[in-house]
Design a protein around this motif. Structure first.
Motif, PDB file in Angstrom:
ATOM      1  N   THR A 106     -12.754   6.680  -2.789  1.00 40.90           N
ATOM      2  CA  THR A 106     -11.866   5.555  -2.477  1.00 40.90           C
ATOM      3  C   THR A 106     -10.810   5.950  -1.461  1.00 40.90           C
ATOM      4  O   THR A 106     -10.554   5.222  -0.484  1.00 40.90           O
ATOM      5  CB  THR A 106     -11.196   5.049  -3.769  1.00 40.90           C
ATOM      6  N   PHE A 107     -10.188   7.103  -1.675  1.00 40.43           N
ATOM      7  CA  PHE A 107      -9.132   7.532  -0.751  1.00 40.43           C
ATOM      8  C   PHE A 107      -9.713   7.921   0.616  1.00 40.43           C
ATOM      9  O   PHE A 107      -9.061   7.722   1.649  1.00 40.43           O
ATOM     10  CB  PHE A 107      -8.337   8.685  -1.352  1.00 40.43           C
ATOM     11  N   LEU A 108     -10.928   8.466   0.628  1.00 42.19           N
ATOM     12  CA  LEU A 108     -11.560   8.752   1.915  1.00 42.19           C
ATOM     13  C   LEU A 108     -11.879   7.456   2.664  1.00 42.19           C
ATOM     14  O   LEU A 108     -11.707   7.379   3.894  1.00 42.19           O
ATOM     15  CB  LEU A 108     -12.848   9.556   1.715  1.00 42.19           C
ATOM     16  N   CYS A 109     -12.330   6.438   1.947  1.00 41.24           N
ATOM     17  CA  CYS A 109     -12.585   5.147   2.594  1.00 41.24           C
ATOM     18  C   CYS A 109     -11.285   4.553   3.152  1.00 41.24           C
ATOM     19  O   CYS A 109     -11.285   3.974   4.248  1.00 41.24           O
ATOM     20  CB  CYS A 109     -13.225   4.179   1.598  1.00 41.24           C
ATOM     21  N   ALA A 110     -10.209   4.714   2.392  1.00 46.68           N
ATOM     22  CA  ALA A 110      -8.908   4.239   2.892  1.00 46.68           C
ATOM     23  C   ALA A 110      -8.507   5.009   4.145  1.00 46.68           C
ATOM     24  O   ALA A 110      -7.995   4.412   5.118  1.00 46.68           O
ATOM     25  CB  ALA A 110      -7.854   4.401   1.802  1.00 46.68           C
ATOM     26  N   LEU A 111      -8.739   6.314   4.153  1.00 45.48           N
ATOM     27  CA  LEU A 111      -8.416   7.126   5.324  1.00 45.48           C
ATOM     28  C   LEU A 111      -9.277   6.712   6.516  1.00 45.48           C
ATOM     29  O   LEU A 111      -8.779   6.636   7.654  1.00 45.48           O
ATOM     30  CB  LEU A 111      -8.625   8.601   4.995  1.00 45.48           C
ATOM     31  N   ALA A 112     -10.538   6.426   6.270  1.00 47.42           N
ATOM     32  CA  ALA A 112     -11.423   5.977   7.355  1.00 47.42           C
ATOM     33  C   ALA A 112     -10.954   4.647   7.922  1.00 47.42           C
ATOM     34  O   ALA A 112     -10.956   4.437   9.150  1.00 47.42           O
ATOM     35  CB  ALA A 112     -12.857   5.859   6.842  1.00 47.42           C
ATOM     36  N   ALA A 113     -10.544   3.733   7.036  1.00 46.49           N
ATOM     37  CA  ALA A 113     -10.061   2.433   7.502  1.00 46.49           C
ATOM     38  C   ALA A 113      -8.788   2.581   8.334  1.00 46.49           C
ATOM     39  O   ALA A 113      -8.616   1.908   9.364  1.00 46.49           O
ATOM     40  CB  ALA A 113      -9.810   1.518   6.303  1.00 46.49           C
ATOM     41  N   LEU A 114      -7.910   3.471   7.925  1.00 44.04           N
ATOM     42  CA  LEU A 114      -6.655   3.674   8.647  1.00 44.04           C
ATOM     43  C   LEU A 114      -6.878   4.281  10.025  1.00 44.04           C
ATOM     44  O   LEU A 114      -6.123   4.012  10.969  1.00 44.04           O
ATOM     45  CB  LEU A 114      -5.730   4.578   7.825  1.00 44.04           C
TER      46      LEU A 114
END
Length: 414
Positions: free
Chosen positions: A94-102
């Motif tokens: 989840t946090f990696l997906c958030a980092l990718a989105a950012l």
């Protein structure tokens, strides 16, 4: 050092019931750790336009992943892999997906990027230590366990070579942040497959050893792991400086470093294919000393080709040293702290790797390059001496290791 070849081969490890499925799933999940570092570095640099920011973000991600690993591993021991790893993998993904989105586009807010990276690192599942602890349960023939550990170590080495190459291919067709999404997918899917393996253990008994969390006698393997990490972390800079000093094309540097990895893979396979008569702790010190001496001698190489050969020889000690460190940690840990013991060794390697490059960068240019190589090798020699010293034995005993049990184990291993 008396040895003799043992049978059966590495194929016997993979013929152990459920080993192929469990190990294969673990490797898929662990490939994430081979892809994520380069993906994060490229995507954050592209999104922020700052190498300083990307370096800081990588430090936060790596620091959280490394220094909290023993804590996460203790949760695996306490609650079992199924109950502990799935929440970690879900949060990590989840946090990696958030980092990718950012970081998908430029202009990413730095505080949010840093927070997402740090939280992702803090949740990274300790898959390597868990798999190594699981090998001891899958392999009923104890003579096969060193082979299993060697196979695991060589496979991990290949993951960290192939992971960046995979990201390099991917970013040729998609934004760098897609590499972060790939890392999240690999880890989450691989962990889900891993924890559903039939032989996955449940919660282990709460350890009651005198050491932290029941982890006992870890000073020798942790000392050597730290020394190996410190030695290896500056090798890339040293080889680059060696090539520049002698006016070689910098494009040749990856081939020299590839020789180091190839030597490690061969050394790991040979180490696992040999039934050693000497105790694990003695072998641990000798492997670390061999690595240190070879790296120190490499600084005297007259040309890049000789240096490449020296790196291949040095690599032959890397996988055996780390494999033996993990094996010794597993042998000395209490039943309820096997994963945590491996995590301490893993954290030691990575902690050493984090600090050595900084020191090496400060020394290059301020003293002769041959002396820099000697100092890099010297850290492994110091670690070998620390692991083999009487003070180390005393410290291990203070942590709870039974000296009589240690003597019996040493006698049995002969």
């Amino acid at each position: 050092m008396s040895t003799h070849l043992a049978r059966p081969s590495y194929a016997a490890v993979l013929r152990v019931p459920h080993a192929r499925r469990t190990f294969g799933a673990a490797l898929v999940a662990r490939l994430s750790y081979g892809t994520v570092s380069l993906a994060v570095l490229l995507s954050v640099t592209r999104a922020t336009g700052s190498y300083a920011v990307s370096g800081a973000v990588m430090s936060l991600f790596g620091g959280a992943a490394v220094f909290l690993m023993p804590l996460r591993a203790s949760l695996v021991d306490r609650h079992g892999p199924r109950r502990a790893l799935l929440p970690m993998a879900t949060l990590y993904g989840t946090f990696l997906c958030a980092l990718a989105a950012l970081t998908w586009q430029s202009g990413a807010p730095t505080p949010l990027v840093a927070a997402a990276a740090a939280l992702a690192g803090a949740c990274a599942p300790p898959l390597g230590p868990t798999m190594r602890a699981l090998w001891a349960e899958l392999v009923t023939d104890r003579s096969l366990l060193p082979r299993a550990y060697s196979l695991d170590g060589v496979a991990e080495e290949l993951l960290f070579v192939s992971g960046p190459a995979l990201v390099g291919v991917l970013v040729g067709y998609a934004p760098p942040a897609s590499g972060i999404l790939l890392s999240a997918l690999l880890n989450t899917a691989g962990t889900c497959a891993f924890v559903t393996a039939p032989r996955m253990p449940g919660p282990r008994p709460t350890p009651r050893g005198k050491g932290p969390g029941g982890v006992r006698g870890l000073l020798p393997p942790v000392a050597v792991a730290t020394g190996v990490g410190l030695t290896l972390s500056g090798i890339e800079l040293l080889v680059l400086a060696f090539a520049a000093e002698r006016s070689y094309d910098s494009a040749l540097v990856p081939w020299v470093l590839g020789a180091l990895s190839a030597g490690s893979a061969v050394g790991g396979l040979v180490n696992g294919a040999v039934r050693w008569r000497t105790p694990a702790r003695v072998r641990l010190c000798r492997f670390a000393a061999g690595l240190g001496l070879t790296i120190a001698a490499a600084g005297l190489a007259p040309n890049l080709w000789t240096l490449t050969a020296a790196m291949a020889c040095a690599g032959a000690f890397i996988a055996p040293a780390l494999t033996t460190a993990y094996l010794l940690a597993d042998e000395t840990a209490t039943e309820g702290a096997k994963t945590q013991a491996g995590a301490w060794v893993n954290a030691a390697v990575n902690a050493g790797s984090s600090g050595g490059a900084l020191v090496t960068g400060l020394l290059i240019g301020r003293m002769p390059l041959a002396l820099c190589f000697a100092l890099a090798g010297g850290t492994a020699l110091v670690a070998a001496a620390a692991a083999g010293s009487r003070a180390s034995l005393s410290a291990s005993t203070a942590w709870g290791e039974d000296p009589q049990a240690a003597r019996v184990g040493a006698a049995a291993s002969r």
